[in-house]
Motif scaffolding. Structure first.
Motif, PDB file in Angstrom:
ATOM      1  N   ARG A  87       2.078 -13.219  -3.746  1.00  0.00           N
ATOM      2  CA  ARG A  87       3.281 -13.386  -4.457  1.00  0.00           C
ATOM      3  C   ARG A  87       4.246 -12.049  -3.915  1.00  0.00           C
ATOM      4  O   ARG A  87       3.981 -11.003  -4.316  1.00  0.00           O
ATOM      5  CB  ARG A  87       3.557 -13.729  -5.728  1.00  0.00           C
ATOM      6  N   PRO A  88       5.090 -12.035  -2.966  1.00  0.00           N
ATOM      7  CA  PRO A  88       5.977 -11.004  -2.585  1.00  0.00           C
ATOM      8  C   PRO A  88       6.947 -10.411  -3.630  1.00  0.00           C
ATOM      9  O   PRO A  88       7.529 -11.080  -4.527  1.00  0.00           O
ATOM     10  CB  PRO A  88       6.679 -11.424  -1.219  1.00  0.00           C
ATOM     11  N   ALA A  89       7.045  -9.155  -3.617  1.00  0.00           N
ATOM     12  CA  ALA A  89       8.111  -8.639  -4.519  1.00  0.00           C
ATOM     13  C   ALA A  89       9.338  -8.709  -3.961  1.00  0.00           C
ATOM     14  O   ALA A  89       9.804  -9.286  -2.641  1.00  0.00           O
ATOM     15  CB  ALA A  89       7.890  -6.800  -4.525  1.00  0.00           C
ATOM     16  N   SER A  90      10.441  -8.463  -4.698  1.00  0.00           N
ATOM     17  CA  SER A  90      11.647  -9.002  -4.174  1.00  0.00           C
ATOM     18  C   SER A  90      12.471  -7.926  -3.530  1.00  0.00           C
ATOM     19  O   SER A  90      13.493  -8.047  -3.013  1.00  0.00           O
ATOM     20  CB  SER A  90      12.709  -9.445  -5.480  1.00  0.00           C
ATOM     21  N   ASP A  91      11.985  -6.518  -3.612  1.00  0.00           N
ATOM     22  CA  ASP A  91      12.405  -5.558  -2.694  1.00  0.00           C
ATOM     23  C   ASP A  91      11.642  -5.034  -1.988  1.00  0.00           C
ATOM     24  O   ASP A  91      11.199  -3.751  -2.120  1.00  0.00           O
ATOM     25  CB  ASP A  91      13.104  -4.545  -3.829  1.00  0.00           C
ATOM     26  N   GLY A  92      11.150  -5.461  -0.672  1.00  0.00           N
ATOM     27  CA  GLY A  92      10.402  -4.915   0.299  1.00  0.00           C
ATOM     28  C   GLY A  92       9.019  -5.054   0.135  1.00  0.00           C
ATOM     29  O   GLY A  92       8.412  -5.960  -0.183  1.00  0.00           O
ATOM     30  N   TRP A  93       8.252  -3.817  -0.037  1.00  0.00           N
ATOM     31  CA  TRP A  93       6.829  -3.975  -0.044  1.00  0.00           C
ATOM     32  C   TRP A  93       6.194  -4.275  -1.095  1.00  0.00           C
ATOM     33  O   TRP A  93       6.965  -3.964  -2.400  1.00  0.00           O
ATOM     34  CB  TRP A  93       6.078  -2.444   0.404  1.00  0.00           C
ATOM     35  N   THR A  94       5.083  -4.782  -1.114  1.00  0.00           N
ATOM     36  CA  THR A  94       4.453  -5.686  -2.309  1.00  0.00           C
ATOM     37  C   THR A  94       3.209  -4.685  -2.333  1.00  0.00           C
ATOM     38  O   THR A  94       2.226  -4.778  -1.470  1.00  0.00           O
ATOM     39  CB  THR A  94       4.150  -7.027  -2.310  1.00  0.00           C
ATOM     40  N   GLN A  95       2.953  -4.282  -3.732  1.00  0.00           N
ATOM     41  CA  GLN A  95       1.712  -3.683  -3.956  1.00  0.00           C
ATOM     42  C   GLN A  95       0.499  -4.555  -4.478  1.00  0.00           C
ATOM     43  O   GLN A  95       0.959  -5.226  -5.663  1.00  0.00           O
ATOM     44  CB  GLN A  95       1.667  -2.377  -4.498  1.00  0.00           C
ATOM     45  N   ALA A  96      -0.659  -4.698  -4.108  1.00  0.00           N
ATOM     46  CA  ALA A  96      -1.427  -5.733  -4.883  1.00  0.00           C
ATOM     47  C   ALA A  96      -2.823  -5.215  -4.605  1.00  0.00           C
ATOM     48  O   ALA A  96      -3.311  -4.549  -3.747  1.00  0.00           O
ATOM     49  CB  ALA A  96      -1.382  -7.153  -4.241  1.00  0.00           C
ATOM     50  N   ARG A  97      -3.664  -5.702  -5.558  1.00  0.00           N
ATOM     51  CA  ARG A  97      -5.197  -5.797  -5.486  1.00  0.00           C
ATOM     52  C   ARG A  97      -5.813  -6.963  -5.030  1.00  0.00           C
ATOM     53  O   ARG A  97      -5.640  -8.096  -5.700  1.00  0.00           O
ATOM     54  CB  ARG A  97      -5.745  -5.160  -6.848  1.00  0.00           C
ATOM     55  N   VAL A  98      -6.593  -7.025  -3.990  1.00  0.00           N
ATOM     56  CA  VAL A  98      -7.271  -8.190  -3.383  1.00  0.00           C
ATOM     57  C   VAL A  98      -8.541  -8.033  -3.298  1.00  0.00           C
ATOM     58  O   VAL A  98      -9.304  -6.923  -3.161  1.00  0.00           O
ATOM     59  CB  VAL A  98      -6.607  -8.463  -1.992  1.00  0.00           C
ATOM     60  N   PRO A  99      -9.508  -9.229  -3.555  1.00  0.00           N
ATOM     61  CA  PRO A  99     -10.929  -9.286  -3.365  1.00  0.00           C
ATOM     62  C   PRO A  99     -11.362  -9.259  -2.205  1.00  0.00           C
ATOM     63  O   PRO A  99     -10.809  -9.768  -1.041  1.00  0.00           O
ATOM     64  CB  PRO A  99     -11.311 -10.594  -4.118  1.00  0.00           C
ATOM     65  N   ILE A 100     -12.344  -8.435  -1.848  1.00  0.00           N
ATOM     66  CA  ILE A 100     -12.941  -8.202  -0.464  1.00  0.00           C
ATOM     67  C   ILE A 100     -14.498  -8.617  -0.383  1.00  0.00           C
ATOM     68  O   ILE A 100     -15.301  -8.285  -1.705  1.00  0.00           O
ATOM     69  CB  ILE A 100     -12.821  -6.950   0.248  1.00  0.00           C
ATOM     70  N   GLU A 101     -15.090  -9.012   0.527  1.00  0.00           N
ATOM     71  CA  GLU A 101     -16.441  -9.259   0.648  1.00  0.00           C
ATOM     72  C   GLU A 101     -17.198  -8.306   0.809  1.00  0.00           C
ATOM     73  O   GLU A 101     -18.272  -7.622   0.197  1.00  0.00           O
ATOM     74  CB  GLU A 101     -16.658 -10.197   1.783  1.00  0.00           C
ATOM     75  N   SER A 102     -16.753  -7.443   1.863  1.00  0.00           N
ATOM     76  CA  SER A 102     -17.671  -5.952   2.009  1.00  0.00           C
ATOM     77  C   SER A 102     -16.420  -5.039   3.000  1.00  0.00           C
ATOM     78  O   SER A 102     -15.389  -5.703   3.361  1.00  0.00           O
ATOM     79  CB  SER A 102     -18.775  -6.196   3.064  1.00  0.00           C
ATOM     80  N   LEU A 103     -16.782  -3.807   3.177  1.00  0.00           N
ATOM     81  CA  LEU A 103     -15.884  -2.973   4.158  1.00  0.00           C
ATOM     82  C   LEU A 103     -15.812  -3.518   5.436  1.00  0.00           C
ATOM     83  O   LEU A 103     -14.762  -3.452   5.969  1.00  0.00           O
ATOM     84  CB  LEU A 103     -16.373  -1.489   4.104  1.00  0.00           C
ATOM     85  N   ASP A 104     -16.939  -3.873   6.204  1.00  0.00           N
ATOM     86  CA  ASP A 104     -16.949  -4.349   7.495  1.00  0.00           C
ATOM     87  C   ASP A 104     -15.983  -5.770   7.407  1.00  0.00           C
ATOM     88  O   ASP A 104     -15.256  -5.689   8.583  1.00  0.00           O
ATOM     89  CB  ASP A 104     -18.326  -4.803   7.860  1.00  0.00           C
ATOM     90  N   HIS A 105     -16.426  -6.562   6.511  1.00  0.00           N
ATOM     91  CA  HIS A 105     -15.429  -7.945   6.633  1.00  0.00           C
ATOM     92  C   HIS A 105     -13.696  -7.724   6.444  1.00  0.00           C
ATOM     93  O   HIS A 105     -13.054  -8.035   7.131  1.00  0.00           O
ATOM     94  CB  HIS A 105     -15.921  -8.893   5.573  1.00  0.00           C
ATOM     95  N   ALA A 106     -13.523  -6.717   5.326  1.00  0.00           N
ATOM     96  CA  ALA A 106     -12.304  -6.488   4.997  1.00  0.00           C
ATOM     97  C   ALA A 106     -11.531  -5.728   6.156  1.00  0.00           C
ATOM     98  O   ALA A 106     -10.247  -5.854   6.586  1.00  0.00           O
ATOM     99  CB  ALA A 106     -12.281  -5.562   3.799  1.00  0.00           C
ATOM    100  N   HIS A 107     -12.363  -4.739   6.996  1.00  0.00           N
ATOM    101  CA  HIS A 107     -11.939  -4.105   8.056  1.00  0.00           C
ATOM    102  C   HIS A 107     -11.213  -5.212   8.916  1.00  0.00           C
ATOM    103  O   HIS A 107      -9.968  -4.899   9.732  1.00  0.00           O
ATOM    104  CB  HIS A 107     -13.011  -3.067   8.747  1.00  0.00           C
ATOM    105  N   GLY A 108     -12.295  -6.002   9.541  1.00  0.00           N
ATOM    106  CA  GLY A 108     -11.680  -6.967  10.504  1.00  0.00           C
ATOM    107  C   GLY A 108     -10.670  -7.751  10.015  1.00  0.00           C
ATOM    108  O   GLY A 108      -9.585  -8.231  10.862  1.00  0.00           O
ATOM    109  N   GLU A 109     -10.526  -8.316   8.719  1.00  0.00           N
ATOM    110  CA  GLU A 109      -9.478  -9.125   8.093  1.00  0.00           C
ATOM    111  C   GLU A 109      -7.981  -8.282   8.269  1.00  0.00           C
ATOM    112  O   GLU A 109      -6.887  -9.090   8.563  1.00  0.00           O
ATOM    113  CB  GLU A 109      -9.900  -9.555   6.726  1.00  0.00           C
ATOM    114  N   PHE A 110      -8.131  -7.361   7.684  1.00  0.00           N
ATOM    115  CA  PHE A 110      -6.887  -6.414   7.308  1.00  0.00           C
ATOM    116  C   PHE A 110      -6.470  -6.103   8.504  1.00  0.00           C
ATOM    117  O   PHE A 110      -4.985  -5.955   8.928  1.00  0.00           O
ATOM    118  CB  PHE A 110      -7.110  -5.250   6.766  1.00  0.00           C
ATOM    119  N   LEU A 111      -7.130  -5.750   9.695  1.00  0.00           N
ATOM    120  CA  LEU A 111      -6.705  -5.589  11.060  1.00  0.00           C
ATOM    121  C   LEU A 111      -5.721  -6.590  11.787  1.00  0.00           C
ATOM    122  O   LEU A 111      -4.790  -6.716  12.606  1.00  0.00           O
ATOM    123  CB  LEU A 111      -7.783  -5.327  12.013  1.00  0.00           C
ATOM    124  N   ARG A 112      -6.072  -8.048  11.365  1.00  0.00           N
ATOM    125  CA  ARG A 112      -5.411  -9.099  11.505  1.00  0.00           C
ATOM    126  C   ARG A 112      -3.777  -8.953  11.251  1.00  0.00           C
ATOM    127  O   ARG A 112      -2.850  -9.565  11.918  1.00  0.00           O
ATOM    128  CB  ARG A 112      -5.750 -10.160  11.180  1.00  0.00           C
TER     129      ARG A 112
END
Length: 308
Positions: free
Chosen positions: A253-278
């Protein structure tokens, strides 16, 4: 509402045989006391229904009794045709049987219900496999399905991802599951109940018959397996900042004023690295530090490669 429940109770006993009051209450989602009242009402209406107390007791219909209260409603007829999986049936060698069964069902329906069922087949199509990747080759699916159906143990040779990569196991096949176009075998072996991808079975040799344990519920096992799988899959989390577009793409859910800070689940550093680069410039990883450093290093490499 009660009339519909009485018909359902009667059909449950007709199709399953003896059932306890507790089992009927679970199926009908009512109290045991309500089951007692409903069975008394059926008996009073002349239905040959018998109840016995004790560990081996329960309710049952007299042998040979069949109710004629099996007419389908419009919704039921639509669901019967919508639920059919012609692709899966064909893989199991039941494609012709399914087509014949649908013809018989259609012939038995009143004209109005035949029209509704025909509309369902004209307007809805289930294509289970995903877009990318060819369909899995499952040369052993037919013998696996035969073993499941006939309750026959088997010796299977299986390819797995960790060493040793090829193993041999004696298993008792409990059931088959079709998930996202991929077949899975649920079977009991020396280390308990396990799940095997059918396309990774290299050999399958049927053995003697086995006795299925009382109380095993394939759907309940599979739901538990998926819950455990998801828990293992998302074993960590990352703290990120997202633009409105990044939040939308990541399902946050986005914040109303620009950037949103959130904690998201990840499978592993390798998997998160590829997914976040997208997500490109729509995301900034704050934690964990190791993941942030890896993405920063990748960004520097890309900048150098493209001459920025």
């Amino acid at each position: 509402m009660r009339a519909s429940r009485l018909v359902t109770l009667l059909l449950l006993l007709q199709n399953r045989g003896r059932m306890t009051a507790q089992q009927l209450a679970g199926e009908l989602e009512v109290s045991v006391r309500t089951v007692y009242r409903d069975t008394e009402a059926l008996a009073a209406a002349g239905i040959p229904l018998y109840g016995a107390a004790g560990h081996a007791g329960g309710y049952r219909l007299v042998d040979g009794y069949r109710t004629r209260l099996t007419g389908l409603t419009t919704d039921e007829a639509q669901a019967a045709f919508l639920a059919a999986l012609p692709g899966a049936a064909a893989e199991l060698g039941l494609g012709e049987a399914l087509a014949t069964a649908q013809l018989k069902l259609r012939a038995a329906l009143p004209a109005e219900l035949r029209e509704h069922a025909g509309r369902v087949q004209e307007r809805f199509l289930l294509d289970a496999p995903g877009w990318y990747g060819d369909a899995d080759l499952t040369p052993h699916l037919a013998p696996v399905a035969a073993a499941v159906w006939g309750r026959r143990a088997a010796v299977l040779t299986y390819r797995r991802w960790r060493a040793p990569e090829e193993i041999e196991r004696r298993v008792e096949p409990y059931g088959l599951v079709l998930k996202a176009g991929r077949w899975y075998l649920v079977a009991h072996g020396q280390s308990g109940i396990r799940t095997y991808r059918v396309d990774q079975i290299l050999g399958f040799r049927p053995l003697e018959e086995f006795v299925m344990p009382d109380g095993f519920d394939l759907a309940a096992y599979w739901n538990g397996y998926l819950t455990e799988f998801r828990a293992r899959l998302h074993s960590g989390e990352a703290l990120v900042r997202l633009t409105p577009e990044g939040a939308r793409r990541l399902g946050v859910r986005p914040a109303s004023d620009g950037w949103t800070q959130a904690r998201v689940p990840i499978e592993s550093l390798d998997h998160a690295h590829g997914e976040f680069l997208r997500l490109g410039a729509d995301i900034e990883v704050l934690e964990p530090a190791g993941l942030r450093d890896r993405i920063a290093a990748t960004a520097r490499t890309l900048a150098a490669r493209y001459g920025a």
